[in-house]
Every structure is written in structure tokens, then in C-alpha cells.
Write an enzyme that holds these catalytic residues in place. Structure first.
Site, short mmCIF file in Angstrom:
data_model
loop_
_atom_site.label_atom_id
_atom_site.label_comp_id
_atom_site.label_asym_id
_atom_site.label_seq_id
_atom_site.Cartn_x
_atom_site.Cartn_y
_atom_site.Cartn_z
N CYS A 1 37.24 34.87 38.80
CA CYS A 1 35.80 35.06 38.59
C CYS A 1 35.38 34.73 37.16
CB CYS A 1 35.41 36.48 38.97
SG CYS A 1 35.78 36.85 40.70
N GLU B 1 39.45 51.04 40.64
CA GLU B 1 38.37 50.56 39.77
C GLU B 1 37.04 51.04 40.32
OE1 GLU B 1 40.22 46.44 37.95
OE2 GLU B 1 38.71 46.32 39.52
N SER C 1 36.47 48.06 36.42
CA SER C 1 36.67 46.62 36.50
C SER C 1 36.35 46.00 35.15
CB SER C 1 35.75 46.04 37.56
OG SER C 1 35.59 44.66 37.39
N ASP D 1 40.80 41.85 43.88
CA ASP D 1 40.14 43.11 43.54
C ASP D 1 38.70 43.16 44.00
OD1 ASP D 1 42.53 43.72 42.32
OD2 ASP D 1 41.58 44.61 40.57
N CYS E 1 45.17 36.54 39.22
CA CYS E 1 44.22 37.65 39.30
C CYS E 1 44.74 38.95 38.70
CB CYS E 1 43.76 37.83 40.73
SG CYS E 1 42.65 36.48 41.24
N ASP E 2 43.92 39.98 38.81
CA ASP E 2 43.96 41.17 37.97
C ASP E 2 45.34 41.81 37.79
OD1 ASP E 2 41.34 40.58 38.93
OD2 ASP E 2 40.68 42.51 38.16
N LYS E 3 46.02 42.15 38.88
CA LYS E 3 47.29 42.86 38.75
C LYS E 3 48.49 41.92 38.86
CE LYS E 3 44.51 46.06 38.51
NZ LYS E 3 43.40 45.15 38.75
#
Length: 560
Positions: free
Chosen positions: A192, A440, A466, A78, A119-121
Site C-alpha cells: 500500500c 491492529e 496500523s 493486514d 508486507c507487514d509481518k
């Protein structure tokens, strides 16, 4: 075994021939087949170490008496996708991931799954797949990144790169410092360093009971992470033997626990979208109103970046998610987990090493949880804000609408100093359908913070924020503008009323006047008319329903 479908009987001689060609032995053919879905990628920092984790998972599966098969799933970073067309693909990739895992698993009749993600998704995508397939499954999140360093100063991605751009534009830092920050903020592999979406979802996965204790915060560079990968491989064999399925773990009570942990952490607003989508696949009724109910009863106990100053490594050294479970154990449902231990067993065995990083319920950072759901004339179906990252001054705010029909328009105006104190930045037509993809908005929110406007300017959108966002930023406004939601009928100068304590989001314009504006409104043309994003825009539901894909919605859209 489910895998008998592809390996037993005279009729399966061709199938066995192909399996033998992969190097599987006769003994291996008679063992349970375990799929190892890995989102390894050379371009995603949180995934670089997954080749090694795959090996440890394989060892664990073999040691437990299974036959492992690694296969790949898509991964998007992302951070790299942020601020351009790439971000349109981020949320839609969640559905691709779930569909990919479903396709490979069903096609090859696996008996169980290990899902390596970070990670995010990707993490919500693998949980959606696990719930949909309902095969014995364990999630291994690959771990957070170490903090960066510049002299004695600890660095993180968002505050020291995205927000640093705003500080540079304001003349608060020079080019040399900006370049030093970009080189030092991310020192190596891992997700992150703050409580952004990737790490929030890892914590929620552990709280749901779908990963082994300690998995969420074990650092990407640690031997502990490798041991967890190995033990996950061994443990999946027990789940297969006992036929322990994801839907027996991801129950309504487990989702309630996950929301409580999310609120205590002050996690990313994206978790609302993802929990709704995962619950849908698990066939669990999870109303949006539940988030407010739990938020009002659950104190905010962990204050990591972006809202606070601690890092994921600090949460790990403080005892991780087991320690937070211990802090909240009296209010948690005693659900089962993939480890074989119940949530309260894990909590009882945990040790809290730092009561400043993980505060006691009687000494919270905030009395309410990190996320609030707002409703009102501007958001009839709801909107989401990370209230733990909003200053007290801005929790009640009135301002003038300054309207933009895309993220790019807003960012250009912010950097050109076109935003003044008292403005409410409105970024519309960035929802699931209108974007398409519900981007985002880390670039504009970071610019607002970096330029010193976080205590005098609010930002509203039908897109997303985000997990790195802080300040009065309200997203997921539903219905979205492209579907004729009230956001579409706003005009520059309209008074916007934000009242987070009362969970309200209003526009000070009469209903009759909004109806008049609606009559002259025309639905904007599709921004993308081919490929995956076009198909996604035809099928995706409202953010208030988790932005899941719905064939019914798609048929209605295609008719129009």
C-alpha cells in the site's frame, strides 16, 4: 558447502536420487544450494508479482554459479484481515514465517537464502529467520503500489477507504463516491502506497544493510525491481563464497542506523515491535529506551501518508533510501551491507532529486523523530505513539476514559456517535496474550479521523496500530491488561494525561486506589482455547520485549 551434508558421500545416494528427480543436473548438484523463500500469494496485492521476481532471482543465482530452489512461506494481508478475527493472526504469523524458513532451510541444508517479501509481518519474519539461521542472506522486498486516481486526485488505501467510511457515516460523502474510491484506491500490485508498516519495514531492511540499495522504494511494477531481484541472486553467491553472515551486518550499529532512518521517515509504530524481535534473534541488545534517545536527536525529514501527503512513489523519485542516507550521513554508523558497499559509500553515491520530499536536516518537518516511547503510571513498561502524525494541539491532552474490552465494542460506539470531544477511548484486552495476537486498530482510528474527531479525542490500547494510523493514538501499552497492567484497573471517567513532549502517559488516580481496584480484578478467561492462537497466547512475551515467543513465559502461563 553446508549443502554437502545432503549430497556428498556414498551414504547420500538416496538423497542424490531424490535431488535428481527434481531435475537437478550433476553440475547443479556440485554448486551451492540457494533457498528462495517466497511469500507469493494470490490474495495479497503486494505479493501477486512475486512469481516473476522468483524467476529473476533464479536467473541471478544461476548466473552467479548457484542452484536455486523456491519454497513458500505464509502471507497475510493486514488490510483484508483488519477489523475481524483475521487480524488476531497477523502478528503471530511473524513467528510462523521465521519458524517455517528455519525448518525448510535446516532440513535441506541450504548454503544461502534469498528472502522475497513485502508486507507487514512477512518482512520482519524473514529478517528474524535470517538472523536466527545466520546463513548468507539477502532480502528482496517486492515494492510499493502506484497511487490510485479519481479524476485529478491521487488516492491511497487508508485515507481513501478506511477513513472514507467515517466520512460517509458523517454524511460528508455519498455512496457513489465511496464506491468509486474503493474501486480506484488500489490500482494494482504492490504494498500500500503510504509509509505504513510494509513500506516502513522495507526501508528499515535497506537501512539495516540486508537488501540492495534502492530495493525499498523501487515500485512493484518497475523494471528496476526486477533488476534488483536478478542482482540479488547474483550477489548471494558472493556472500556464500566469502561467508558474509547476517549477524556481521545486523550489528548494534546497524540497528542504530535503522532506528535513525525510521525516525527520519516517521514510520509505523509497529517497527518498534519488529526491531526488538529481529535484534533478539541477532543477539543484539536493543533497549526500548534507545528509540527515545535517537528520536530526540533525529529530525523528521520525510512526510508521507498517513501523516503527510506524499506517497512512496514520491520518495522513489526523490532518490529513495540512499538519498535519505545521504541527508543523514554525518550521524550514521558506517556499517557493511549485503551489497558489498558500506552505508556511507551508498550515501556518498546517492543523489537527492527533491528536497521537499526529503528535507534537509536544517529544514525538517519536525525537530524530533517520528516515534516516541511514553512511560508513566499507565504504561510502566512503555507505550508507543507516532508523534509525527499527531497535531501540536493534541500532543498535550487531558481527557475522560471511555472503556471498551474489545475493538468491536469501540468501533460500534464510534460509528453510533457515542464518542464525544474530550474522550479518551480505551481499548483493552487486545494485547499479545489477551487478544490474543495484538490486533491492529485501523478501523477505530480511521473512524475517529473520518468523523472529524482527531483533534479532540485520543485512543489508547494494549493492542497495536496500523502504520496507516494518524492522530493521538497510543498503542503497545505494557504491561497489557490481561497480564494485570494498569489498563485493566481503569474505570469510565478516570482522567488520562497524555504528554508526548515529556514522554509521559498517566492516569490521575492514586496508586492506593489503583491497588484497591487490583484486589477485586479477575483475570479474564481465555478468548481462544485451541489451535495456534491458543499456543501463541501461552508463549508470547510483552510488547515491550517485541512480542517474541518465550518458552519460559509459556511454562509460567501453563502453570497458571
Amino acid at each position: 558447502m553446508r549443502s554437502d551434508e545432503i549430497k556428498k558421500g556414498v551414504e547420500r545416494a538416496p538423497h542424490r536420487a531424490l535431488l535428481y528427480s527434481t531435475g537437478v543436473s550433476k553440475e547443479g548438484l556440485n554448486r551451492p544450494f540457494v533457498g528462495i523463500a517466497s511469500s507469493f500469494s494470490d490474495i495479497v496485492p503486494g505479493h501477486l508479482q512475486m512469481r516473476e521476481l522468483e524467476r529473476f532471482v533464479e536467473r541471478g543465482v544461476e548466473a552467479g554459479g548457484g542452484t536455486p530452489f523456491v519454497f513458500g512461506i505464509p502471507a497475510i494481508c493486514d488490510g483484508i484481515a483488519m477489523g475481524h478475527i483475521g487480524m488476531k493472526y497477523s502478528l503471530p504469523s511473524r513467528e510462523l514465517i521465521a519458524d517455517s524458513i528455519e525448518s525448510v532451510t535446516r532440513a535441506h541444508s541450504f548454503d544461502g537464502l534469498i528472502l522475497i517479501t513485502n508486507c507487514d509481518k512477512i518482512t520482519p519474519g524473514v529478517l528474524m529467520a535470517a538472523a536466527r539461521l545466520n546463513l548468507p542472506s539477502i532480502v528482496v522486498t517486492a515494492g510499493p503500489m502506484l497511487s490510485g486516481r479519481l479524476g485529478k486526485r491521487k488516492l491511497s488505501l487508508v485515507r481513501d477507504t478506511f477513513e472514507a467510511i467515517g466520512r460517509f457515516k458523517e454524511g460528508k460523502i455519498d455512496k457513489d463516491e465511496l464506491f468509486s474510491l474503493e474501486e480506484e484506491a488500489c490500482p494494482g500490485v504492490g504494498s500500500c502506497q503510504g509509509l505504513y508498516t510494509a513500506n516502513t519495514m522495507a526501508c528499515i531492511t535497506e537501512a539495516l544493510g540486508m537488501s540492495l540499495p534502492g530495493s525499498a522504494t523501487a515500485l512493484a511494477v518497475s523494471g528496476k525491481k526486477r533488476r534488483i531481484a536478478y542482482e540479488s541472486g547474483r550477489r548471494i553467491m558472493k556472500l556464500i563464497e566469502e561467508n558474509i553472515l547476517p549477524r556481521s551486518i545486523m550489528t548494534r550499529q546497524a540497528f542504530e542506523n535503522a532506528v535513525k532512518i525510521d525516525m527520519a521517515l516517521g514510520g509505523s509504530t509497529n517497527t518498534v515491535l519488529h526491531l526488538l524481535a529481529i535484534a533478539y534473534e541477532a543477539k543484539v541488545n536493543l533497549p526500548l529506551s534507545l528509540f527515545n534517545e535517537i528520536s530526540k536527536k533525529t529530525p523528521h525529514l520525510v512526510n508521507l501518508r498517513p501523516g503527510g501527503d506524499y506517497f512512496m512513489e514520491d520518495l522513489e523519485w526523490a532518490g529513495g533510501i540512499p538519498a535519505l542516507l545521504k541527508t543523514l550521513q554525518e550521524s550514521l554508523n558506517d556499517c557493511s551491507t549485503v551489497s558489498g558497499k558500506s552505508i556511507r559509500e551508498i550515501a556518498r553515491e546517492a543523489i537527492i532529486f527533491n528536497k521537499e520530499v526529503i528535507r534537509d536536516v536544517n529544514n525538517p518537518y519536525h525537530k524530533e523523530g517520528g516515534i516516541a516511547i511514553l512511560t508513566g503510571s499507565l504504561a510502566p513498561e512503555g507505550a508507543v505513539v507516532k508523534q509525527s502524525a499527531v497535531s501540536e494541539k493534541m500532543k498535550r491532552f487531558r481527557g475522560r476514559a471511555k472503556i471498551f474490552n474489545s475493538e468491536e465494542e469501540a468501533v460500534e460506539c464510534i460509528y453510533n456517535r457515542g464518542i464525544k470531544r474530550g474522550d479518551v477511548i480505551i481499548i483493552r484486552y487486545e494485547g499479545p496474550k489477551g487478544g490474543p495476537g495484538m490486533r491492529e486498530m485501523l478501523s477505530p482510528t480511521s473512524a475517529v479521523v473520518g468523523m472529524g474527531l482527531a483533534d479532540s479525542v485520543a485512543l489508547l490500547t494494549d493492542g497495536r496500530f496500523s502504520g496507516g494510523t494518524r492522530g493521538p493514538c497510543i498503542g503497545h501499552i505494557s504491561p497489557e491488561a490481561a497480564e494485570g497492567g494498569p489498563l485493566a484497573f481503569l474505570e469510565n471517567g478516570d482522567e488520562i494525561i497524555i504528554n508526548i513532549p515529556e514522554r509521559r502517559l498517566e492516569v490521575n488516580v492514586s496508586r492506593d486506589r489503583l491497588e484497591e481496584r487490583k484486589k477485586s480484578w479477575k483475570k479474564p478467561p481465555l478468548r481462544i482455547k485451541e489451535g495456534y492462537l491458543f499456543r501463541y497466547s501461552m508463549l508470547v512475551s510483552s510488547a515491550s520485549k517485541g512480542a517474541i515467543l518465550s518458552s519460559k513465559d509459556g511454562e509460567e502461563n501453563c502453570v497458571h
